[in-house]
Design an enzyme around this catalytic site. Structure first.
Site, PDB file in Angstrom:
ATOM      1  N   ARG A  15      29.475   9.657  -9.209  1.00  0.00           N
ATOM      2  CA  ARG A  15      29.382   8.670  -8.128  1.00  0.00           C
ATOM      3  C   ARG A  15      27.947   8.225  -7.829  1.00  0.00           C
ATOM      4  NH1 ARG A  15      32.783  11.828  -3.822  1.00  0.00           N
ATOM      5  NH2 ARG A  15      32.382  13.502  -5.316  1.00  0.00           N
ATOM      6  N   ASN A 376     -26.859   3.166  -3.032  1.00  0.00           N
ATOM      7  CA  ASN A 376     -26.216   1.995  -2.435  1.00  0.00           C
ATOM      8  C   ASN A 376     -25.725   1.098  -3.562  1.00  0.00           C
ATOM      9  OD1 ASN A 376     -25.886   0.370   0.250  1.00  0.00           O
ATOM     10  ND2 ASN A 376     -26.463  -1.071  -1.349  1.00  0.00           N
TER      11      ASN A 376
END
Ligand code: UD1
Ligand code: CA
Length: 466
Positions: A15, A376
């Site tokens: 099912r 950075n």
């Protein structure tokens, strides 16, 4: 008392209408049978036998060494299924839990309570029962005038009176191991379904004067057996609520539990706040004092104390303490961010280590890179890590400054404290403290803008005369 378990997982699960074998369907990210086995493990069972049939190889591959296996070649009923474990544990003395691989919600506290009652009273069998609003399809608990459990009758074999009973068999039991396997020998398939019912063992034991007990759980959801996708979603909802509740009781703030999805194995520290739309999957570990979400998905990630992840997706990525990620960052496998790093908006990182205090604040791609501390990485700067055949490494050492929109063509190294000016395309390594410029020098032409405008206007007037 030695504790053992038999987990039934041989059925096909038609099912479900699925290519995936039933007990392997996940609930809150973990296959159903995995939930059942973890719960059993928590009660201290020394041996666990999983009865496999349909999809046996796949089920065994998932469970691995955590259990022993018995093959049930044809599914002749739950009694027949348990009997397959006889060769392995039939000779043992002790308590045996029987459970199904498709009832993921059984809680360890309930199983512990069931086993304790069973062992304290020296019962032959103790059945876990629940009272259901709608008991249809389930075995009914038949009690006598004294309230004692007498037998279990399957729905299809029920009289109308029996069918009206709302107390049902959850399919979870504790047995005296020796008595279980002895009684199974007497089970016959004389019933509406022509199956060997495990439930018949209860009547058999009671008939021979053994102590038969029932232990009722007040949480009927624990008995949910998943047979189709509707029950699967129901199980998912119960499990999710249970997981969220557990974290909240441990000190995690969940702003909106209904929109927060936490996998069964996720760990979260106290004082962390989860905002709506947070999805935490797999083996994710979140530390204390973190802020996660809104709208963030983390799979197999590690987020350390005090970090913040907003509107971002992380997969096998590590985020150091007090680091901030997002909004709109995508951290792919192999990303390791140090402490107090900032990864901002529209940044993608893959297979890259980024040192403490470094910043990749906006619009960058960092792939296959080693980036030191306090670097950075300017807006729009990227690593060009792939030439169509090879993935190469970009190394950026501590305190280097990468200007906006720089392209770092790997393999390349930018040394400590070096400076790459904005807009450069870097193809050769830059030594410590050097400055690299790799862009065309600017030239200004005085008044030339006017000239270009006049020329453009003339062209337009010529092509469309008024
Ligand atoms: C069973 C119980 C019923 C109980 C219900 C709870 C019996 C006869 N009935 O009914 O009283 O209320 O569970 O959910 O036990 N399985 C095998 N091999 C088999 C048959 C079953 O491994 O030969 C496995 C199935 O995959 C499934 C579980 O056992 O996971 C239950 O089997 P199922 O046939 O669905 O039992 P129910 O009819 O639901
Ligand atoms: Ca760019």
């Amino acid at each position: 008392m030695k504790r053992m378990a038999v987990v039934l997982a041989a059925g096909q699960g038609k099912r479900m209408k699925s290519k995936l074998y039933k007990v392997l369907h996940p609930v809150c990210g973990k296959p159903m049978v995995g939930h059942v086995l973890d719960t059993i493990k928590a009660t201290g069972c020394e041996r666990t036998v999983v009865i496999v049939g349909h999809g046996a190889e796949k089920v065994m591959a998932y469970i691995g060494q955590d259990a022993e296996y018995a093959l049930q070649e044809t599914q002749l009923g739950t009694g027949h299924a348990v009997q397959q474990a006889k060769a392995l544990i039939g000779g043992e003395q002790g308590t045996t839990v029987v459970a199904y691989g498709d009832t993921p919600l059984i809680a360890s506290a309930t199983l512990q309570g069931l086993m304790e009652l069973h062992e304290e009273r020296g019962a032959a069998v103790t059945v876990l029962t629940a009272v259901m609003e709608d008991p249809s399809g389930l075995g009914r608990i038949i009690r006598n005038a004294e309230g004692e459990l007498v037998k279990i009758v399957e729905q299809k074999d029920c009289t109308p009176d029996e069918a009206a009973i709302r107390e049902i068999n959850t399919g979870i039991y504790c047995f005296d191991n020796a008595k279980l396997f002895a009684a199974l020998e007497e089970v016959t398939p004389n019933n509406m379904q022509g199956e060997y019912y495990l439930t018949d063992v209860i009547g058999i034991l009671r008939g021979q004067g053994d102590l038969v007990l029932a232990y009722q759980t007040d949480d009927a959801s624990e008995a949910i057996g998943v047979n189709d996708r509707l029950a699967l979603s129901e199980a998912e909802a119960y499990m999710r609520a249970r997981i969220n509740k557990g974290h909240m009781l441990n000190g995690v703030t969940i702003i909106d539990p209904a929109s927060t999805y936490i996998g069964a194995d996720v760990v979260i520290g106290a004082d962390t706040v989860l905002h709506p739309g947070t999805i935490l999957k797999g083996k994710t570990v979140i530390g204390e004092d973190c802020v996660i979400g809104p709208a963030s998905e983390i799979e197999d990630g590690v987020v350390m104390d005090g970090a913040c992840v907003k509107q971002s997706i992380l997969s096998q990525a590590q985020v150091g303490a007090r680091t901030t990620v997002g909004p709109f960052a995508y951290l792919r496998p192999g990303t390791v961010l140090g402490e107090e790093v900032k990864v901002g908006d529209f940044v993608e990182i893959k297979n890259a280590v980024i040192g403490d205090g470094s910043k990749v604040p906006h619009l960058s791609y960092v792939g296959d890179a080693k980036i030191g501390k306090n670097v950075n990485f300017g807006c729009g700067a990227i690593t060009a890590n792939y030439d169509g055949y090879n993935k190469d490494i970009t190394t950026i050492e501590d305190n280097a400054f990468i200007g906006s929109n720089a392209n770092l063509i790997a393999p390349v190294t930018v040394g400590k404290g070096a400076y790459v000016v904005a807009g450069s395309t870097i193809t050769r390594s830059v030594a410590e403290n050097d400055l690299a410029v790799a862009r065309v020098r600017q030239e200004n032409k005085p008044g030339y803008a006017e000239k270009i405008r006049a020329r453009a206007k003339a062209k337009k007037d010529q092509s469309s005369p008024s």
